[in-house]
Design an enzyme around this catalytic site. Structure first.
Site, PDB file in Angstrom:
ATOM      1  N   ASN A  80     -24.426 -89.863  67.459  1.00 58.63           N
ATOM      2  CA  ASN A  80     -24.038 -90.938  66.556  1.00 58.63           C
ATOM      3  C   ASN A  80     -25.187 -91.248  65.585  1.00 58.63           C
ATOM      4  O   ASN A  80     -26.096 -90.448  65.397  1.00 58.63           O
ATOM      5  CB  ASN A  80     -23.573 -92.167  67.341  1.00 58.63           C
ATOM      6  CG  ASN A  80     -22.387 -92.851  66.688  1.00 58.63           C
ATOM      7  OD1 ASN A  80     -22.441 -93.252  65.528  1.00 58.63           O
ATOM      8  ND2 ASN A  80     -21.305 -92.983  67.442  1.00 58.63           N
ATOM      9  N   ARG A  81     -25.151 -92.431  64.970  1.00 55.74           N
ATOM     10  CA  ARG A  81     -26.038 -92.750  63.861  1.00 55.74           C
ATOM     11  C   ARG A  81     -27.218 -93.620  64.295  1.00 55.74           C
ATOM     12  O   ARG A  81     -27.062 -94.512  65.124  1.00 55.74           O
ATOM     13  CB  ARG A  81     -25.247 -93.457  62.754  1.00 55.74           C
ATOM     14  CG  ARG A  81     -24.150 -92.590  62.158  1.00 55.74           C
ATOM     15  CD  ARG A  81     -23.207 -93.389  61.270  1.00 55.74           C
ATOM     16  NE  ARG A  81     -22.179 -92.524  60.686  1.00 55.74           N
ATOM     17  CZ  ARG A  81     -21.004 -92.243  61.283  1.00 55.74           C
ATOM     18  NH1 ARG A  81     -20.720 -92.777  62.470  1.00 55.74           N
ATOM     19  NH2 ARG A  81     -20.137 -91.448  60.704  1.00 55.74           N
ATOM     20  N   HIS A 106     -26.443 -87.498  64.720  1.00 58.54           N
ATOM     21  CA  HIS A 106     -26.273 -86.423  65.707  1.00 58.54           C
ATOM     22  C   HIS A 106     -27.515 -85.564  65.909  1.00 58.54           C
ATOM     23  O   HIS A 106     -27.445 -84.344  65.995  1.00 58.54           O
ATOM     24  CB  HIS A 106     -25.086 -85.549  65.317  1.00 58.54           C
ATOM     25  CG  HIS A 106     -23.750 -86.213  65.466  1.00 58.54           C
ATOM     26  ND1 HIS A 106     -23.552 -87.320  66.253  1.00 58.54           N
ATOM     27  CD2 HIS A 106     -22.531 -85.920  64.909  1.00 58.54           C
ATOM     28  CE1 HIS A 106     -22.275 -87.685  66.189  1.00 58.54           C
ATOM     29  NE2 HIS A 106     -21.645 -86.868  65.379  1.00 58.54           N
ATOM     30  N   HIS A 175     -18.717 -83.353  71.518  1.00 56.54           N
ATOM     31  CA  HIS A 175     -17.994 -83.703  70.288  1.00 56.54           C
ATOM     32  C   HIS A 175     -16.755 -82.817  70.106  1.00 56.54           C
ATOM     33  O   HIS A 175     -16.481 -82.354  68.996  1.00 56.54           O
ATOM     34  CB  HIS A 175     -18.923 -83.573  69.083  1.00 56.54           C
ATOM     35  CG  HIS A 175     -18.577 -84.456  67.922  1.00 56.54           C
ATOM     36  ND1 HIS A 175     -17.331 -84.480  67.347  1.00 56.54           N
ATOM     37  CD2 HIS A 175     -19.328 -85.350  67.232  1.00 56.54           C
ATOM     38  CE1 HIS A 175     -17.328 -85.330  66.338  1.00 56.54           C
ATOM     39  NE2 HIS A 175     -18.524 -85.880  66.250  1.00 56.54           N
ATOM     40  N   SER A 176     -15.997 -82.619  71.163  1.00 51.76           N
ATOM     41  CA  SER A 176     -14.756 -81.847  71.019  1.00 51.76           C
ATOM     42  C   SER A 176     -13.709 -82.644  70.238  1.00 51.76           C
ATOM     43  O   SER A 176     -13.577 -83.861  70.406  1.00 51.76           O
ATOM     44  CB  SER A 176     -14.194 -81.479  72.391  1.00 51.76           C
ATOM     45  OG  SER A 176     -14.989 -80.496  73.008  1.00 51.76           O
ATOM     46  N   TYR A 177     -12.994 -81.923  69.392  1.00 52.83           N
ATOM     47  CA  TYR A 177     -11.865 -82.473  68.640  1.00 52.83           C
ATOM     48  C   TYR A 177     -10.583 -81.989  69.313  1.00 52.83           C
ATOM     49  O   TYR A 177     -10.344 -80.783  69.415  1.00 52.83           O
ATOM     50  CB  TYR A 177     -11.865 -81.958  67.207  1.00 52.83           C
ATOM     51  CG  TYR A 177     -12.923 -82.500  66.286  1.00 52.83           C
ATOM     52  CD1 TYR A 177     -12.576 -83.260  65.171  1.00 52.83           C
ATOM     53  CD2 TYR A 177     -14.286 -82.221  66.485  1.00 52.83           C
ATOM     54  CE1 TYR A 177     -13.528 -83.729  64.279  1.00 52.83           C
ATOM     55  CE2 TYR A 177     -15.244 -82.694  65.603  1.00 52.83           C
ATOM     56  CZ  TYR A 177     -14.861 -83.442  64.505  1.00 52.83           C
ATOM     57  OH  TYR A 177     -15.809 -83.909  63.626  1.00 52.83           O
ATOM     58  N   ASP A 242     -13.363 -94.881  63.831  1.00 57.58           N
ATOM     59  CA  ASP A 242     -14.658 -94.239  64.046  1.00 57.58           C
ATOM     60  C   ASP A 242     -15.575 -95.314  64.610  1.00 57.58           C
ATOM     61  O   ASP A 242     -16.570 -95.701  64.001  1.00 57.58           O
ATOM     62  CB  ASP A 242     -15.212 -93.658  62.747  1.00 57.58           C
ATOM     63  CG  ASP A 242     -16.415 -92.741  62.982  1.00 57.58           C
ATOM     64  OD1 ASP A 242     -16.753 -92.502  64.164  1.00 57.58           O
ATOM     65  OD2 ASP A 242     -17.026 -92.279  61.996  1.00 57.58           O
ATOM     66  N   GLN A 281     -16.886 -93.432  71.702  1.00 61.61           N
ATOM     67  CA  GLN A 281     -16.602 -93.439  70.273  1.00 61.61           C
ATOM     68  C   GLN A 281     -15.244 -92.771  70.069  1.00 61.61           C
ATOM     69  O   GLN A 281     -15.067 -91.586  70.347  1.00 61.61           O
ATOM     70  CB  GLN A 281     -17.683 -92.670  69.507  1.00 61.61           C
ATOM     71  CG  GLN A 281     -17.564 -92.754  67.996  1.00 61.61           C
ATOM     72  CD  GLN A 281     -18.270 -93.969  67.410  1.00 61.61           C
ATOM     73  OE1 GLN A 281     -18.883 -94.750  68.143  1.00 61.61           O
ATOM     74  NE2 GLN A 281     -18.206 -94.127  66.099  1.00 61.61           N
ATOM     75  N   GLU A 309     -15.806 -89.560  72.387  1.00 61.42           N
ATOM     76  CA  GLU A 309     -17.197 -89.207  72.644  1.00 61.42           C
ATOM     77  C   GLU A 309     -17.821 -90.279  73.541  1.00 61.42           C
ATOM     78  O   GLU A 309     -18.194 -91.345  73.074  1.00 61.42           O
ATOM     79  CB  GLU A 309     -17.959 -89.108  71.329  1.00 61.42           C
ATOM     80  CG  GLU A 309     -17.354 -88.136  70.329  1.00 61.42           C
ATOM     81  CD  GLU A 309     -17.823 -88.415  68.916  1.00 61.42           C
ATOM     82  OE1 GLU A 309     -19.041 -88.243  68.668  1.00 61.42           O
ATOM     83  OE2 GLU A 309     -17.006 -88.811  68.070  1.00 61.42           O
TER      84      GLU A 309
END
Length: 344
Positions: A80-81, A106, A175-177, A242, A281, A309
Site C-alpha cells: 500500500n501507500r 508497494h 495482490h491477486s486479482y 480502494d 484492502q 489484500e
C-alpha cells in the site's frame, strides 16, 4: 495434502532462472512462480463441473517482468501507500522513491514483487525465501523474509514471516486479482461480497488515510451483509473501492478471523478469506484499462476483478493511532491468510 510439482518457467538475464511450482488437490490447482512469489493461476471447479482460472495474469515470464498492476505478487517491504514516501524511525528520516502520485507504493521501484526468491518444496506446498539487504529501496535493516504457500483440500494458506537487523516498517500481502466467473470475464458486477468489518479508513484525494476510523453503518462501505458489487459501486465516491476495512483495533490480539466472502451466483463459486492481519484492502480494479493483454489474449477493463489484500492499515508508519507498523531486531513478523474455495 496437495501434490507438489516444479517446472522451469524462464530466465531473467543477469538474475537467474524462474521456477513454477504447481500445487494440486482434488478440486483446486494453484500455480506460483519464484519471481515475486506470484500466483499465476488458481483453477477451481464451478457448480456444473467446469474448471475456471479465477486470477488475472499473463501467459509468459515477459508479462510478469513488467507487471505494472502487480498481478498475483507478494508486496513488500511495505504494501500500500506511504504518504510522500517519508517516515521516521529511531529519529532518522527516510525518503523512499515516489512512484504513485506524491506517494510511495508497494515497496518502491523494485520491491519484493520484482525479484526472484529462493524456493524449496514443503509438505503440500512451497516455501519461498528472500534476503533484502540493509538500504534496499532505502529501507533500514537487512530483512530475512519467507512466504509459504500450502494447499490442503480446498484451502490455500499463505504464511508470511520476517526478521530484521534494524527497526524497519514491514507490511506484506498478496495482490491477486480475482474474478470468480473466470479471468477474462468482463466485470465483477454480478459478484456478491461481504466483509466482516465495523469500520473503514476514509482517504484523501491521493488515497492516503485521513486518520479517521469511520463506522461503516449507514454508508456504502457497510458490507457486513452480502451486497451485489455492481449496484454498490454506483454509491461509492470516486472510481470504486480502494479502501482499508478495519478487522481489529490497535492493540487487539491478532488472532485469525474470518474477514470476507465473495460469491458468484452463475458459476456457484465461493471464496472465503480468513487472516491474522488487522485490515483488508478491498480494491475493485479501478485503474485497469485494457492497455495490455493478459492470459489467452484477454483484455482487462476497469472493474474486471477485485482484490482482498490482507495487511496492516495503510501509512501506519506515519499514523501513531494505527496498529504498529515496525519490525524491531529480535522480533518476528508472522501472519497467515487463508483462501477457501467451494461451490454453492
Amino acid at each position: 495434502m496437495a501434490l507438489v510439482l516444479m517446472e522451469e518457467f524462464g530466465e531473467v538475464p543477469g538474475e537467474g532462472r524462474v521456477q513454477k511450482w504447481i500445487l494440486k488437490s482434488s478440486n483446486i490447482t494453484v500455480e506460483i512462480i519464484t519471481l515475486g512469489c506470484i500466483i499465476t493461476a488458481i483453477k477451481c471447479k464451478g457448480k456444473n463441473g467446469e474448471v475456471n482460472d479465477i486470477v488475472l495474469g499473463y501467459d509468459d515470464l515477459e508479462g510478469y517482468l513488467a507487471n505494472p498492476k502487480y498481478f498475483g505478487a507478494v508486496i513488500g517491504r511495505v504494501a500500500n501507500r506511504i504518504a510522500k514516501g517519508r517516515f521516521v524511525v529511531d529519529g532518522k528520516d527516510y525518503q523512499l522513491a515516489i512512484n504513485n502520485g506524491p506517494n510511495s507504493l508497494h515497496g518502491g521501484l523494485r520491491g519484493f514483487s520484482k525479484v526472484i526468491w529462493g524456493s524449496e518444496g514443503v509438505e503440500g506446498g512451497v516455501r519461498l525465501t528472500l534476503t533484502s539487504p540493509d538500504g534496499d529501496q532505502n529501507y533500514p535493516g537487512e530483512v530475512q523474509a519467507s512466504v509459504t504457500y500450502t494447499l490442503e483440500g480446498d484451502t490455500l494458506s499463505i504464511q508470511y514471516q520476517a526478521r530484521s537487523t534494524r527497526t524497519t516498517p514491514i507490511n506484506l500481502t498478496n495482490h491477486s486479482y480475482f474474478n470468480l466467473a473466470g479471468q477474462g470475464s468482463a466485470d465483477i458486477y454480478d459478484h456478491e461480497v461481504s466483509i466482516n468489518a465495523p469500520t473503514y479508513l476514509p482517504v484523501d484525494d491521493v488515497m492516503i488515510p485521513t486518520g479517521e476510523v469511520r463506522p461503516v453503518e449507514h454508508t456504502p462501505f457497510d458490507l457486513r451483509r452480502p451486497v451485489l458489487i455492481g449496484p454498490r459501486l454506483k454509491e461509492v465516491p470516486g472510481p470504486g473501492f480502494d479502501h482499508n476495512f478495519c478487522l481489529s483495533s490497535p492493540g487487539d490480539a491478532w488472532t485469525e478471523r474470518m474477514c470476507a466472502r465473495v460469491f458468484h451466483p452463475a458459476s456457484g463459486c465461493v471464496m472465503e478469506v480468513s487472516t491474522t492481519q488487522p485490515g483488508v484492502q478491498f480494491y475493485t480494479a479501478n485503474f485497469l484499462d485494457c492497455s495490455f493483454k493478459g492470459k489467452g489474449g484477454a483484455s482487462y477493463p476497469k472493474h474486471s476483478a477485485f482484490c482482498l489484500e490482507t495487511q496492516n492499515w495503510p501509512d501506519a508508519v506515519n499514523q501513531a493511532s494505527f496498529p504498529d507498523a515496525l519490525l524491531r531486531p529480535g522480533e518476528q513478523y508472522r501472519h497467515v491468510t487463508r483462501f477457501t474455495f467451494s461451490t454453492a
